[in-house]
Scaffold this active site. Sequence first.
Site, short mmCIF file in Angstrom:
data_model
loop_
_atom_site.label_atom_id
_atom_site.label_comp_id
_atom_site.label_asym_id
_atom_site.label_seq_id
_atom_site.Cartn_x
_atom_site.Cartn_y
_atom_site.Cartn_z
N TYR A 164 1.06 -0.89 0.17
CA TYR A 164 -0.14 0.26 -0.27
C TYR A 164 0.67 1.17 -0.31
O TYR A 164 0.68 2.00 -0.91
CB TYR A 164 -1.04 -0.17 1.47
CG TYR A 164 -2.37 -0.88 0.62
CD1 TYR A 164 -1.93 -2.72 0.45
CD2 TYR A 164 -3.35 -0.27 -0.08
CE1 TYR A 164 -3.48 -3.09 0.33
CE2 TYR A 164 -4.39 -1.30 -0.46
CZ TYR A 164 -4.55 -2.39 0.02
OH TYR A 164 -5.98 -3.24 -0.71
N HIS A 171 -15.08 1.05 -1.96
CA HIS A 171 -14.28 0.87 -1.84
C HIS A 171 -12.98 1.07 -0.52
O HIS A 171 -12.13 1.10 -0.46
CB HIS A 171 -13.04 -0.24 -2.69
CG HIS A 171 -14.13 -1.15 -2.62
ND1 HIS A 171 -14.00 -0.90 -4.75
CD2 HIS A 171 -15.34 -1.70 -3.17
CE1 HIS A 171 -14.49 -1.90 -5.06
NE2 HIS A 171 -15.89 -2.34 -3.91
C1 BV8 Z 1 -18.04 -8.81 -0.99
C2 BV8 Z 1 -10.19 -1.46 -2.38
C3 BV8 Z 1 -19.71 -10.10 0.35
C4 BV8 Z 1 -8.83 -2.24 -2.06
C5 BV8 Z 1 -11.25 -3.32 -3.71
C6 BV8 Z 1 -14.86 -16.08 -3.25
C7 BV8 Z 1 -14.77 -15.72 -2.51
C8 BV8 Z 1 -14.04 -14.67 -1.66
C9 BV8 Z 1 -14.87 -13.01 -2.72
C10 BV8 Z 1 -15.58 -13.85 -3.41
C11 BV8 Z 1 -15.21 -14.74 -4.17
N1 BV8 Z 1 -16.00 -14.89 -5.87
C12 BV8 Z 1 -16.79 -13.16 -5.98
C13 BV8 Z 1 -16.19 -12.60 -4.77
C14 BV8 Z 1 -16.73 -11.30 -4.18
C15 BV8 Z 1 -14.93 -10.87 -4.59
C16 BV8 Z 1 -15.01 -10.49 -6.03
O1 BV8 Z 1 -15.78 -9.71 -6.69
N2 BV8 Z 1 -13.95 -11.13 -6.49
C17 BV8 Z 1 -13.61 -11.31 -7.65
C18 BV8 Z 1 -12.12 -10.80 -7.89
C19 BV8 Z 1 -14.36 -12.27 -8.19
N3 BV8 Z 1 -15.64 -9.34 -3.38
C20 BV8 Z 1 -15.77 -8.95 -2.34
O2 BV8 Z 1 -14.96 -9.97 -1.46
C21 BV8 Z 1 -15.90 -7.37 -2.30
N4 BV8 Z 1 -16.89 -8.14 -1.02
O3 BV8 Z 1 -18.36 -9.12 -2.54
O4 BV8 Z 1 -18.91 -9.26 0.48
C22 BV8 Z 1 -18.32 -11.51 0.33
C23 BV8 Z 1 -17.87 -11.26 1.48
C24 BV8 Z 1 -17.20 -13.04 1.75
C25 BV8 Z 1 -17.55 -14.06 0.36
C26 BV8 Z 1 -17.80 -13.80 -0.21
C27 BV8 Z 1 -18.65 -12.26 -0.89
C28 BV8 Z 1 -14.98 -7.11 -1.65
C29 BV8 Z 1 -14.73 -6.19 -2.94
C30 BV8 Z 1 -13.68 -4.89 -2.56
C31 BV8 Z 1 -12.29 -5.47 -3.49
N5 BV8 Z 1 -11.77 -4.54 -3.30
N6 BV8 Z 1 -10.63 -2.44 -3.77
C32 BV8 Z 1 -7.27 -1.83 -2.78
O5 BV8 Z 1 -7.74 -1.10 -3.20
O6 BV8 Z 1 -6.11 -2.65 -2.35
S1 BV8 Z 1 -11.70 -3.96 -5.79
C33 BV8 Z 1 -10.53 -3.63 -6.99
O7 BV8 Z 1 -10.51 -3.81 -7.58
C34 BV8 Z 1 -10.90 -1.89 -6.90
O8 BV8 Z 1 -11.45 -1.34 -6.29
C35 BV8 Z 1 -12.34 -2.23 -8.95
O9 BV8 Z 1 -13.33 -2.15 -7.17
C36 BV8 Z 1 -11.07 -3.30 -8.72
C37 BV8 Z 1 -10.70 -3.60 -10.27
O10 BV8 Z 1 -11.57 -3.90 -11.24
P1 BV8 Z 1 -11.37 -2.17 -11.45
O11 BV8 Z 1 -11.50 -0.61 -11.36
O12 BV8 Z 1 -12.84 -1.98 -12.69
O13 BV8 Z 1 -10.00 -1.82 -12.33
P2 BV8 Z 1 -9.75 -2.99 -13.45
O14 BV8 Z 1 -8.06 -2.93 -13.76
O15 BV8 Z 1 -10.13 -4.26 -13.35
O16 BV8 Z 1 -10.01 -2.47 -15.10
C38 BV8 Z 1 -9.61 -1.53 -15.37
C39 BV8 Z 1 -10.57 -1.69 -16.49
O17 BV8 Z 1 -9.95 0.22 -17.16
C40 BV8 Z 1 -10.56 -2.04 -17.67
O18 BV8 Z 1 -11.55 -2.44 -18.00
C41 BV8 Z 1 -9.84 -0.97 -18.51
O19 BV8 Z 1 -10.40 -1.12 -20.02
C42 BV8 Z 1 -10.06 -0.25 -18.63
N7 BV8 Z 1 -9.71 0.96 -18.75
C43 BV8 Z 1 -7.94 1.29 -19.35
N8 BV8 Z 1 -7.62 2.55 -19.66
C44 BV8 Z 1 -8.66 3.23 -19.60
C45 BV8 Z 1 -10.11 1.91 -19.05
N9 BV8 Z 1 -11.14 3.17 -18.89
C46 BV8 Z 1 -11.19 4.34 -19.61
N10 BV8 Z 1 -10.22 5.12 -20.25
C47 BV8 Z 1 -8.92 4.42 -19.86
N11 BV8 Z 1 -7.81 5.28 -20.33
#
Ligand code: BV8
Length: 252
Positions: A70, A122
């Site tokens: 971080y 988040h």
């Molecule tokens: C929850 C803070 C209830 C921290 C973040 C199995 C076990 C346990 C949990 C899960 C599971 N399966 C699913 C889950 C739920 C899990 C989840 O979704 N996991 C994923 C990996 C499958 N979610 C959670 O755990 C959430 N809590 O559900 O609680 C629960 C509890 C227990 C068990 C089950 C459920 C909590 C999720 C929050 C995590 N924290 N951030 C930190 O930052 O360090 S998430 C973090 O990653 C970000 O905040 C963001 O949300 C995510 C990244 O996503 P994006 O923002 O979309 O960014 P990314 O890089 O992915 O994409 C960028 C995009 O921009 C691309 O599309 C690219 O093409 C585009 N781009 C690039 N350049 C440009 C552009 N667009 C426009 N202009 C440009 N120039």
Amino acid sequence: MLPDAQIEQVATLLGRAKTITVLTGAGVSKESGVPTFRDALEGLWARFDPTQLATRAAFKADPKLVWDFYEYRREIMRPARPNPGHLALAALEQRFPSLTIITQNVDDLHEQAGSQRIIRLHGRIEANKCAADCQGSPTPVDVAQLTWEKSAGPPACPHCGSPVRPDVVWFGEMLPAEALARAADVLHQTDLMLVVGTSGLVSPAADMPAVARRAGATIVEINPDETPISAIAHHCLRGPSGEVLPRLVEAL
Ligand code: BV8
């Protein structure tokens, strides 16, 4: 460059909308020099997967590793400034006071750009808290007031001695109830939702466009790449948000 006709078509919809909601992800900060989650992290961190570091288990197992991850991201984010995409969203809010940004981002570039109505899903990477939330959830800790051996990892909570951690939502942790409740309200009153710079892979944020669409919203995705959200978007503007958003505002 996107054809003017596509920009004008969406600008017309924007102009007619009564309530606009914007869901943003890391892509909106990319043109400010903040790497997205999808980008391979640089150097020392290249061998790590952020989703494996942003968890309670990782912090418990190795507080120094997660704390240093971080601190590395904070160093990258600190010099970052809002890009034309952030500024365009702030200008949109001036024009549409009911506009709300729901952000997944943990940087403060929307605030720096002047946006006011922001729902943070988040947390904020610059904020810290006691890992045990010993005084209530959260127990904020201002590390600027603390002195500790930085090479040893995180400082200790001044109240209870537990490690201090970033006040962000880790994978497997619940999102703040108040933010979720506000987001749910907004999603059910939205005429038009802009989904900007998110890969749509992390829930519950990723499910929000579908919720808004079921409640009657028109969905517009702004992203250079296709994502799982593209399938439910009425319009996809395939370009960088720092270019597309200012053109939309200009065309209003
Ligand atoms: C929850 C803070 C209830 C921290 C973040 C199995 C076990 C346990 C949990 C899960 C599971 N399966 C699913 C889950 C739920 C899990 C989840 O979704 N996991 C994923 C990996 C499958 N979610 C959670 O755990 C959430 N809590 O559900 O609680 C629960 C509890 C227990 C068990 C089950 C459920 C909590 C999720 C929050 C995590 N924290 N951030 C930190 O930052 O360090 S998430 C973090 O990653 C970000 O905040 C963001 O949300 C995510 C990244 O996503 P994006 O923002 O979309 O960014 P990314 O890089 O992915 O994409 C960028 C995009 O921009 C691309 O599309 C690219 O093409 C585009 N781009 C690039 N350049 C440009 C552009 N667009 C426009 N202009 C440009 N120039």
